[in-house]
Enzyme design. Structure first.
Site, PDB file in Angstrom:
ATOM      1  N   LEU A   1       6.537  -0.888  23.704  1.00 56.39           N
ATOM      2  CA  LEU A   1       5.408  -1.700  23.224  1.00 56.39           C
ATOM      3  C   LEU A   1       4.462  -0.892  22.319  1.00 56.39           C
ATOM      4  O   LEU A   1       3.299  -1.249  22.171  1.00 56.39           O
ATOM      5  CB  LEU A   1       4.628  -2.325  24.396  1.00 56.39           C
ATOM      6  CG  LEU A   1       5.467  -3.183  25.356  1.00 56.39           C
ATOM      7  CD1 LEU A   1       4.583  -3.778  26.459  1.00 56.39           C
ATOM      8  CD2 LEU A   1       6.176  -4.314  24.616  1.00 56.39           C
TER       9      LEU A   1
ATOM     10  N   ASN B   1      10.937  11.417  18.932  1.00 54.03           N
ATOM     11  CA  ASN B   1      11.146  10.009  19.290  1.00 54.03           C
ATOM     12  C   ASN B   1      12.482   9.473  18.754  1.00 54.03           C
ATOM     13  O   ASN B   1      13.217   8.802  19.457  1.00 54.03           O
ATOM     14  CB  ASN B   1       9.995   9.164  18.753  1.00 54.03           C
ATOM     15  CG  ASN B   1       9.983   7.761  19.339  1.00 54.03           C
ATOM     16  OD1 ASN B   1      10.160   7.587  20.543  1.00 54.03           O
ATOM     17  ND2 ASN B   1       9.808   6.769  18.489  1.00 54.03           N
TER      18      ASN B   1
ATOM     19  N   SER C   1      19.907   3.448   7.670  1.00 54.94           N
ATOM     20  CA  SER C   1      19.172   2.950   6.501  1.00 54.94           C
ATOM     21  C   SER C   1      19.852   3.386   5.218  1.00 54.94           C
ATOM     22  O   SER C   1      20.444   4.473   5.153  1.00 54.94           O
ATOM     23  CB  SER C   1      17.749   3.525   6.546  1.00 54.94           C
ATOM     24  OG  SER C   1      17.097   3.314   5.319  1.00 54.94           O
TER      25      SER C   1
ATOM     26  N   TYR D   1      11.324  10.680   8.082  1.00 56.05           N
ATOM     27  CA  TYR D   1      11.929   9.449   8.600  1.00 56.05           C
ATOM     28  C   TYR D   1      13.388   9.349   8.160  1.00 56.05           C
ATOM     29  O   TYR D   1      14.293   9.128   8.972  1.00 56.05           O
ATOM     30  CB  TYR D   1      11.136   8.228   8.120  1.00 56.05           C
ATOM     31  CG  TYR D   1      11.921   6.956   8.184  1.00 56.05           C
ATOM     32  CD1 TYR D   1      12.118   6.300   9.401  1.00 56.05           C
ATOM     33  CD2 TYR D   1      12.521   6.417   7.041  1.00 56.05           C
ATOM     34  CE1 TYR D   1      12.877   5.146   9.465  1.00 56.05           C
ATOM     35  CE2 TYR D   1      13.277   5.271   7.094  1.00 56.05           C
ATOM     36  CZ  TYR D   1      13.465   4.639   8.305  1.00 56.05           C
ATOM     37  OH  TYR D   1      14.226   3.510   8.373  1.00 56.05           O
TER      38      TYR D   1
ATOM     39  N   LYS E   1      17.284   9.523  10.254  1.00 57.16           N
ATOM     40  CA  LYS E   1      18.429   8.601  10.176  1.00 57.16           C
ATOM     41  C   LYS E   1      19.703   9.384   9.859  1.00 57.16           C
ATOM     42  O   LYS E   1      20.760   9.129  10.436  1.00 57.16           O
ATOM     43  CB  LYS E   1      18.173   7.519   9.117  1.00 57.16           C
ATOM     44  CG  LYS E   1      17.055   6.550   9.500  1.00 57.16           C
ATOM     45  CD  LYS E   1      17.374   5.792  10.786  1.00 57.16           C
ATOM     46  CE  LYS E   1      16.229   4.962  11.289  1.00 57.16           C
ATOM     47  NZ  LYS E   1      16.441   4.386  12.634  1.00 57.16           N
TER      48      LYS E   1
ATOM     49  N   LEU F   1       6.753  -4.057   0.799  1.00 57.51           N
ATOM     50  CA  LEU F   1       6.376  -5.033  -0.229  1.00 57.51           C
ATOM     51  C   LEU F   1       6.111  -6.443   0.330  1.00 57.51           C
ATOM     52  O   LEU F   1       5.070  -7.041   0.028  1.00 57.51           O
ATOM     53  CB  LEU F   1       7.492  -5.097  -1.298  1.00 57.51           C
ATOM     54  CG  LEU F   1       7.265  -6.087  -2.428  1.00 57.51           C
ATOM     55  CD1 LEU F   1       6.012  -5.747  -3.233  1.00 57.51           C
ATOM     56  CD2 LEU F   1       8.486  -6.144  -3.354  1.00 57.51           C
TER      57      LEU F   1
ATOM     58  N   PHE G   1       4.000  -0.890  -7.888  1.00 65.34           N
ATOM     59  CA  PHE G   1       4.102   0.558  -8.092  1.00 65.34           C
ATOM     60  C   PHE G   1       5.055   0.912  -9.233  1.00 65.34           C
ATOM     61  O   PHE G   1       6.214   1.214  -9.005  1.00 65.34           O
ATOM     62  CB  PHE G   1       4.551   1.240  -6.791  1.00 65.34           C
ATOM     63  CG  PHE G   1       3.601   1.082  -5.639  1.00 65.34           C
ATOM     64  CD1 PHE G   1       2.228   1.203  -5.823  1.00 65.34           C
ATOM     65  CD2 PHE G   1       4.073   0.838  -4.355  1.00 65.34           C
ATOM     66  CE1 PHE G   1       1.349   1.074  -4.749  1.00 65.34           C
ATOM     67  CE2 PHE G   1       3.203   0.712  -3.275  1.00 65.34           C
ATOM     68  CZ  PHE G   1       1.839   0.827  -3.470  1.00 65.34           C
TER      69      PHE G   1
ATOM     70  N   ARG H   1       4.878   4.941  -6.920  1.00 66.71           N
ATOM     71  CA  ARG H   1       4.582   5.519  -5.611  1.00 66.71           C
ATOM     72  C   ARG H   1       5.482   6.742  -5.417  1.00 66.71           C
ATOM     73  O   ARG H   1       6.697   6.662  -5.677  1.00 66.71           O
ATOM     74  CB  ARG H   1       4.870   4.477  -4.522  1.00 66.71           C
ATOM     75  CG  ARG H   1       4.613   4.957  -3.111  1.00 66.71           C
ATOM     76  CD  ARG H   1       4.715   3.817  -2.096  1.00 66.71           C
ATOM     77  NE  ARG H   1       6.063   3.303  -1.946  1.00 66.71           N
ATOM     78  CZ  ARG H   1       6.399   2.322  -1.109  1.00 66.71           C
ATOM     79  NH1 ARG H   1       5.468   1.729  -0.371  1.00 66.71           N
ATOM     80  NH2 ARG H   1       7.647   1.910  -1.022  1.00 66.71           N
TER      81      ARG H   1
ATOM     82  N   ASP I   1       9.499   7.047  -4.322  1.00 69.35           N
ATOM     83  CA  ASP I   1      10.273   5.824  -4.557  1.00 69.35           C
ATOM     84  C   ASP I   1      11.446   6.095  -5.499  1.00 69.35           C
ATOM     85  O   ASP I   1      11.342   6.904  -6.417  1.00 69.35           O
ATOM     86  CB  ASP I   1       9.389   4.733  -5.179  1.00 69.35           C
ATOM     87  CG  ASP I   1       8.688   3.892  -4.122  1.00 69.35           C
ATOM     88  OD1 ASP I   1       8.949   4.107  -2.926  1.00 69.35           O
ATOM     89  OD2 ASP I   1       7.881   3.028  -4.512  1.00 69.35           O
TER      90      ASP I   1
HETATM   91  C1  UD1 Z   1      10.924   1.750   2.487  1.00 67.62           C
HETATM   92  C2  UD1 Z   1      11.278   3.157   2.822  1.00 67.62           C
HETATM   93  C3  UD1 Z   1      12.665   3.190   3.403  1.00 67.62           C
HETATM   94  C4  UD1 Z   1      12.700   2.320   4.639  1.00 67.62           C
HETATM   95  C5  UD1 Z   1      12.254   0.915   4.296  1.00 67.62           C
HETATM   96  C6  UD1 Z   1      12.086   0.126   5.554  1.00 67.62           C
HETATM   97  C7  UD1 Z   1      10.034   4.532   1.211  1.00 67.62           C
HETATM   98  C8  UD1 Z   1      10.135   5.466   0.054  1.00 67.62           C
HETATM   99  N1  UD1 Z   1      11.191   4.000   1.647  1.00 67.62           N
HETATM  100  O1  UD1 Z   1      11.856   1.279   1.512  1.00 67.62           O
HETATM  101  O2  UD1 Z   1      13.019   4.506   3.745  1.00 67.62           O
HETATM  102  O3  UD1 Z   1      13.998   2.292   5.162  1.00 67.62           O
HETATM  103  O4  UD1 Z   1      10.995   0.963   3.637  1.00 67.62           O
HETATM  104  O5  UD1 Z   1      11.797  -1.185   5.270  1.00 67.62           O
HETATM  105  O6  UD1 Z   1       8.963   4.256   1.701  1.00 67.62           O
HETATM  106  N2  UD1 Z   1       6.151  -1.934  -3.697  1.00 67.62           N
HETATM  107  C9  UD1 Z   1       5.109  -2.279  -4.522  1.00 67.62           C
HETATM  108  N3  UD1 Z   1       3.883  -2.528  -3.958  1.00 67.62           N
HETATM  109  C10 UD1 Z   1       3.669  -2.440  -2.623  1.00 67.62           C
HETATM  110  C11 UD1 Z   1       4.743  -2.089  -1.771  1.00 67.62           C
HETATM  111  C12 UD1 Z   1       5.965  -1.835  -2.339  1.00 67.62           C
HETATM  112  O7  UD1 Z   1       5.281  -2.363  -5.747  1.00 67.62           O
HETATM  113  O8  UD1 Z   1       2.533  -2.653  -2.189  1.00 67.62           O
HETATM  114  C13 UD1 Z   1       7.485  -1.693  -4.267  1.00 67.62           C
HETATM  115  C14 UD1 Z   1       8.028  -0.313  -3.990  1.00 67.62           C
HETATM  116  O9  UD1 Z   1       7.630   0.591  -4.971  1.00 67.62           O
HETATM  117  C15 UD1 Z   1       9.537  -0.583  -3.995  1.00 67.62           C
HETATM  118  C16 UD1 Z   1       9.658  -2.021  -3.480  1.00 67.62           C
HETATM  119  O10 UD1 Z   1       8.379  -2.605  -3.660  1.00 67.62           O
HETATM  120  O11 UD1 Z   1      10.030  -0.539  -5.293  1.00 67.62           O
HETATM  121  C17 UD1 Z   1      10.027  -2.100  -2.016  1.00 67.62           C
HETATM  122  O12 UD1 Z   1       9.141  -1.272  -1.282  1.00 67.62           O
HETATM  123  P1  UD1 Z   1       9.171  -1.216   0.318  1.00 67.62           P
HETATM  124  O13 UD1 Z   1       9.111  -2.580   0.877  1.00 67.62           O
HETATM  125  O14 UD1 Z   1       8.121  -0.248   0.747  1.00 67.62           O
HETATM  126  O15 UD1 Z   1      10.616  -0.660   0.669  1.00 67.62           O
HETATM  127  P2  UD1 Z   1      11.347   0.680   0.158  1.00 67.62           P
HETATM  128  O16 UD1 Z   1      10.415   1.627  -0.458  1.00 67.62           O
HETATM  129  O17 UD1 Z   1      12.542   0.263  -0.613  1.00 67.62           O
END
Ligand code: UD1
Length: 337
Positions: A35, A101, A126, A151, A155, A201, A219, A296, A299
């Site tokens: 939890l 963990n 992942s 992280y 994995k 996202l 980003f 970011r 990324d």
């Molecule tokens: C992220 C993790 C990944 C993890 C996964 C779990 C990183 C670098 N990678 O993947 O290891 O397995 O989450 O779900 O953190 N974006 C924006 N604005 C935002 C948030 C995200 O533009 O506010 C963009 C990011 O730059 C990316 C895409 O959306 O291009 C997806 O982002 P996100 O949902 O964080 O996933 P990942 O980065 O692919």
């Protein structure tokens, strides 16, 4: 008699959806969750969907004796191991907590499997293990690259631990390398519950649309992609949950070709951040406020799965599209108010 499956982290986002699909497929389920990133209410929500409350134990898997005691009490025919920390940024500040963990718990579970001759282990891995792959779509043959985050490293190391345990102790195991899981159950009774400001996202989008966040930051728009924004493979969490049932059945029916296997679990389709924003607006008839900001750190440009092997070997394929995922994510968000 129905087979009983242990789901660790079974009250989390992907775990809870998998528990529902396991119950729908006729399995008995016992959930372990500490939890730390969810609530007991999810157990009731699962019961509302399936009509049956899974067994539940609140256990911290870092406590070896508690893990032992669990297996003294329950007979299980398979384990799906989700329980882990998953915040990429946080993992850089708390590496030892992440290793303890995410890997300590894994070792304790596998030791119990070895000692009690248990079989059938499914691991949450992942696509992050591929880093920025040299070729797209990403097949299972793509090399594992040095992890960018602690992280991601948990994995990679987790997969290696399972592979070694599988070889030495004959434990049959499958690692599923998830692409980007999104969406919520169509009942809107379970979904993603991000703590604090979402890093991913889709929760950021839904919270922005709901007025909880001022504006979405995109980003980077200077990536070498058609519209300049980064590309990912967004898979509906219900489809992802079903991949676990397929993998589990493969092991139970002894259809696996190696004692340790891994599969890419995505849709095979890449979507850019701007495409996701457009799809969200269209699917839900809402406007999103967003601005382009710098990339970011950490990324990658693009990642999407080649699903050929998973489709064939698991006899599984995705049934839901991005629009459905974004619709369900929005419906879930609206219910949180
Ligand atoms: C992220 C993790 C990944 C993890 C996964 C779990 C990183 C670098 N990678 O993947 O290891 O397995 O989450 O779900 O953190 N974006 C924006 N604005 C935002 C948030 C995200 O533009 O506010 C963009 C990011 O730059 C990316 C895409 O959306 O291009 C997806 O982002 P996100 O949902 O964080 O996933 P990942 O980065 O692919």
């Amino acid at each position: 008699m129905a087979k009983q499956i242990l789901v660790t982290g079974g009250l989390g986002f992907i775990g809870s959806h998998t528990v529902v699909e396991l119950q729908n497929a006729g399995f008995d389920v016992v959930v372990i969750d500490d939890l730390s990133n969810t609530t007991l209410k999810v157990l009731d929500q699962i019961a509302e969907i399936t009509g049956k409350k899974p067994s539940f134990e609140q256990i911290d898997l870092r406590i070896k004796q508690d893990v032992k005691n669990f297996f003294d009490k329950y007979q299980v025919d398979g384990i799906i191991h989700f329980a882990a920390f998953k915040a990429v940024g946080e993992s850089m500040h708390k590496p030892l907590d992440y290793y303890e963990n995410n890997l300590g718990a894994l070792v304790y579970l596998l030791q119990e499997m070895r000692d009690r001759k248990l079989d059938n282990f499914i691991f949450s891995s992942s696509c992050t293990v591929y880093g920025q792959a040299d070729e797209l779509p990403i097949t299972e043959k793509a090399p594992v690259k040095k992890a960018e985050s602690v992280y991601g490293n948990t994995k990679q190391i987790g997969e290696e631990i399972i592979q070694d345990a599988s070889k030495a102790h004959g434990i049959n195991a499958i690692a599923l390398r998830y692409f980007n899981p999104v969406g919520a159950h169509p009942s809107t009774k379970i979904g993603e519950l991000p703590l604090g400001v979402p890093q991913n996202l889709i929760p950021f989008i839904t919270q922005t649309a709901a007025g909880i966040r001022e504006e979405l930051s995109v980003f980077g728009d200077d990536y070498p992609t058609p519209d300049g924004t980064a590309v990912r493979d967004y898979i509906h969490v219900v489809d992802l949950a079903k991949a676990h049932i397929a993998a589990l059945n493969r092991l139970i029916e002894k259809k696996n070709k190696e004692s340790y296997e891994f599969f890419n679990v995505g849709t095979g389709k890449g979507s850019s951040v701007l495409e996701v924003i457009n799809a969200f607006e269209t699917a839900n008839d809402v406007k999103l406020k967003y601005k382009i900001v710098d990339r970011r750190a950490g990324d990658i440009t693009a990642a999407y799965a080649d699903t050929t092997i998973a489709n064939k070997e698991l006899a599984w394929k995705t049934e839901l599209g991005l629009q459905e995922a974004l619709k369900s994510a929005w419906e879930w968000q609206l219910k949180q108010k």
